[in-house]
Design a protein around this motif. Structure first.
Motif, PDB file in Angstrom:
ATOM      1  N   MET A  71       0.831  -1.211   0.000  1.00  0.00           N
ATOM      2  CA  MET A  71       0.000   0.000   0.000  1.00  0.00           C
ATOM      3  C   MET A  71       0.861   1.255   0.000  1.00  0.00           C
ATOM      4  N   MET A  72       1.987   1.208   0.709  1.00  0.00           N
ATOM      5  CA  MET A  72       2.872   2.374   0.738  1.00  0.00           C
ATOM      6  C   MET A  72       3.496   2.621  -0.633  1.00  0.00           C
ATOM      7  N   LYS A  73       3.856   1.561  -1.338  1.00  0.00           N
ATOM      8  CA  LYS A  73       4.423   1.705  -2.679  1.00  0.00           C
ATOM      9  C   LYS A  73       3.400   2.330  -3.626  1.00  0.00           C
ATOM     10  N   TRP A  74       2.185   1.803  -3.630  1.00  0.00           N
ATOM     11  CA  TRP A  74       1.158   2.344  -4.516  1.00  0.00           C
ATOM     12  C   TRP A  74       0.731   3.751  -4.088  1.00  0.00           C
ATOM     13  N   GLY A  75       0.772   4.026  -2.791  1.00  0.00           N
ATOM     14  CA  GLY A  75       0.473   5.376  -2.314  1.00  0.00           C
ATOM     15  C   GLY A  75       1.508   6.372  -2.790  1.00  0.00           C
ATOM     16  N   ALA A  76       2.769   5.974  -2.803  1.00  0.00           N
ATOM     17  CA  ALA A  76       3.832   6.853  -3.300  1.00  0.00           C
ATOM     18  C   ALA A  76       3.655   7.122  -4.794  1.00  0.00           C
ATOM     19  N   VAL A  77       3.295   6.089  -5.541  1.00  0.00           N
ATOM     20  CA  VAL A  77       3.050   6.269  -6.979  1.00  0.00           C
ATOM     21  C   VAL A  77       1.860   7.204  -7.195  1.00  0.00           C
ATOM     22  N   GLY A  78       0.802   7.009  -6.417  1.00  0.00           N
ATOM     23  CA  GLY A  78      -0.374   7.876  -6.532  1.00  0.00           C
ATOM     24  C   GLY A  78      -0.061   9.320  -6.193  1.00  0.00           C
ATOM     25  N   CYS A  79       0.720   9.541  -5.145  1.00  0.00           N
ATOM     26  CA  CYS A  79       1.102  10.902  -4.768  1.00  0.00           C
ATOM     27  C   CYS A  79       1.949  11.546  -5.851  1.00  0.00           C
ATOM     28  N   ALA A  80       2.852  10.781  -6.445  1.00  0.00           N
ATOM     29  CA  ALA A  80       3.689  11.317  -7.513  1.00  0.00           C
ATOM     30  C   ALA A  80       2.836  11.719  -8.716  1.00  0.00           C
ATOM     31  N   LEU A  81       1.823  10.928  -9.035  1.00  0.00           N
ATOM     32  CA  LEU A  81       0.934  11.272 -10.146  1.00  0.00           C
ATOM     33  C   LEU A  81       0.130  12.531  -9.854  1.00  0.00           C
ATOM     34  N   VAL A  82      -0.361  12.658  -8.629  1.00  0.00           N
ATOM     35  CA  VAL A  82      -1.114  13.855  -8.247  1.00  0.00           C
ATOM     36  C   VAL A  82      -0.215  15.088  -8.302  1.00  0.00           C
TER      37      VAL A  82
END
Length: 40
Positions: free
Chosen positions: A20-31
């Protein structure tokens, strides 16, 4: 440490949290990229 030899449950929980932390980091980078693109 996990007590009573419950390392299997601990490993499963740790894997899901790190995932979840990995995908959260990817999501934050996209935002962040979207916001920077909108501002510029």
């Amino acid at each position: 440490m996990a007590g009573n030899g419950d390392m299997k449950a601990h490993s499963a929980t740790y894997s899901s949290v790190t995932g979840m932390m990995k995908w959260g980091a990817v999501g934050c980078a996209l935002v962040v990229a979207l916001v920077i693109w909108l501002i510029s």
